[in-house]
Design a protein around this motif. Structure first.
Motif, PDB file in Angstrom:
ATOM      1  N   CYS A   1       0.890  -1.206  -0.071  1.00 23.51           N
ATOM      2  CA  CYS A   1      -0.074   0.076  -0.032  1.00 23.51           C
ATOM      3  C   CYS A   1       0.947   1.259  -0.042  1.00 23.51           C
ATOM      4  CB  CYS A   1      -0.808   0.198   1.254  1.00 23.51           C
ATOM      5  SG  CYS A   1      -2.379  -1.403   1.221  1.00 23.51           S
TER       6      CYS A   1
ATOM      7  N   ASN B   1      -3.644   3.912  -5.256  1.00 29.97           N
ATOM      8  CA  ASN B   1      -5.013   3.833  -4.476  1.00 29.97           C
ATOM      9  C   ASN B   1      -6.009   3.111  -5.415  1.00 29.97           C
ATOM     10  OD1 ASN B   1      -7.381   4.495  -3.236  1.00 29.97           O
ATOM     11  ND2 ASN B   1      -7.225   6.599  -3.555  1.00 29.97           N
TER      12      ASN B   1
ATOM     13  N   SER C   1      -5.452   4.486  -9.622  1.00 32.21           N
ATOM     14  CA  SER C   1      -5.804   5.895  -9.410  1.00 32.21           C
ATOM     15  C   SER C   1      -7.002   6.263 -10.314  1.00 32.21           C
ATOM     16  CB  SER C   1      -4.344   6.702  -9.877  1.00 32.21           C
ATOM     17  OG  SER C   1      -4.236   6.675 -11.036  1.00 32.21           O
TER      18      SER C   1
END
Length: 172
Positions: free
Chosen positions: A24, A29, A46
Motif C-alpha cells: 500500500c 489507490n 488511481s
C-alpha cells in the motif's frame, strides 16, 4: 476480558503493519472500475479518464474507447471496441491478432503465441534509454474486444503492480 482485548489490539496492530508493508503506497489507490460497457470490471491504481474516437480495424468501422490511469510514469489502460454481431470466429481471431501485433510492435517485439489466446503477456523494451515493461491481455467477450495494457519504465512500474492490474480483469 482484558487479555482478549489485548490480544485483539495486538493482532490488529500486526495486521495493519503487515498491510502497510505489503504494497500500500500513497501513489497506488486501487479502485474497482466498470469498463467495456459493463462487460468487465478491473482495478485501477488511481483516478481514470475515458476518451473515445472512431476507428477502422480490419475493415470494421467502430468506436474505440480507452480508459486510463497514471501513477508516476506508468500508464494503466483498458481499451475496448464493440464488435458487430455478425462477426465470425475467423474475423474475430484476425482482429485479436491485429491488436496484439500492434501492441508488440509498439514495444519493438514479436507477439508471443499465448497472446492470441487471451493470456497475459509481457514484453521488455527500452524507451528513452530506460528499461521498460509492457504487460497486456487481449480478449473477446460478449461482443466486445477488450485490451488491458500497462506500461512504463521499470523504475516506476514494478512487475507486481503490473500483474495486479492485468490479473484484476473480471469478465461479466
Amino acid at each position: 476480558m482484558r487479555k482478549i482485548f489485548s490480544l485483539l489490539v495486538m493482532w490488529l496492530s500486526v495486521g495493519l503493519s503487515v498491510g502497510l508493508l505489503t504494497g500500500c503506497t500513497p501513489e497506488y489507490n486501487w479502485r474497482e472500475t466498470m469498463v467495456a460497457e459493463d462487460r468487465a470490471v478491473i482495478m485501477f491504481p488511481s483516478r481514470t479518464q475515458t476518451e473515445q474516437r472512431p476507428i477502422d480495424v480490419e475493415g470494421i468501422q467502430t468506436t474505440f474507447s480507452l480508459t486510463t490511469a497514471a501513477v508516476d510514469q506508468a500508464v494503466f489502460s483498458v481499451g475496448f471496441i464493440p464488435l458487430p454481431e455478425t462477426l465470425g470466429q475467423e474475423k474475430s481471431t484476425a482482429l485479436v491478432k491485429t491488436v496484439v501485433s500492434a501492441l508488440a510492435a509498439r514495444a519493438g517485439k514479436q507477439a508471443p503465441e499465448n497472446a492470441l489466446t487471451g493470456e497475459i503477456f509481457t514484453l521488455e523494451t527500452v524507451v528513452a534509454n530506460k528499461p521498460s515493461l509492457m504487460m497486456a491481455r487481449v480478449v473477446i467477450h460478449r461482443g466486445m474486444l477488450i485490451q488491458v495494457v500497462v506500461s512504463g519504465p521499470k523504475q516506476s512500474l514494478s512487475n507486481e503492480n503490473a500483474l495486479e492490474f492485468v490479473r484484476s480483469l473480471r469478465l461479466k
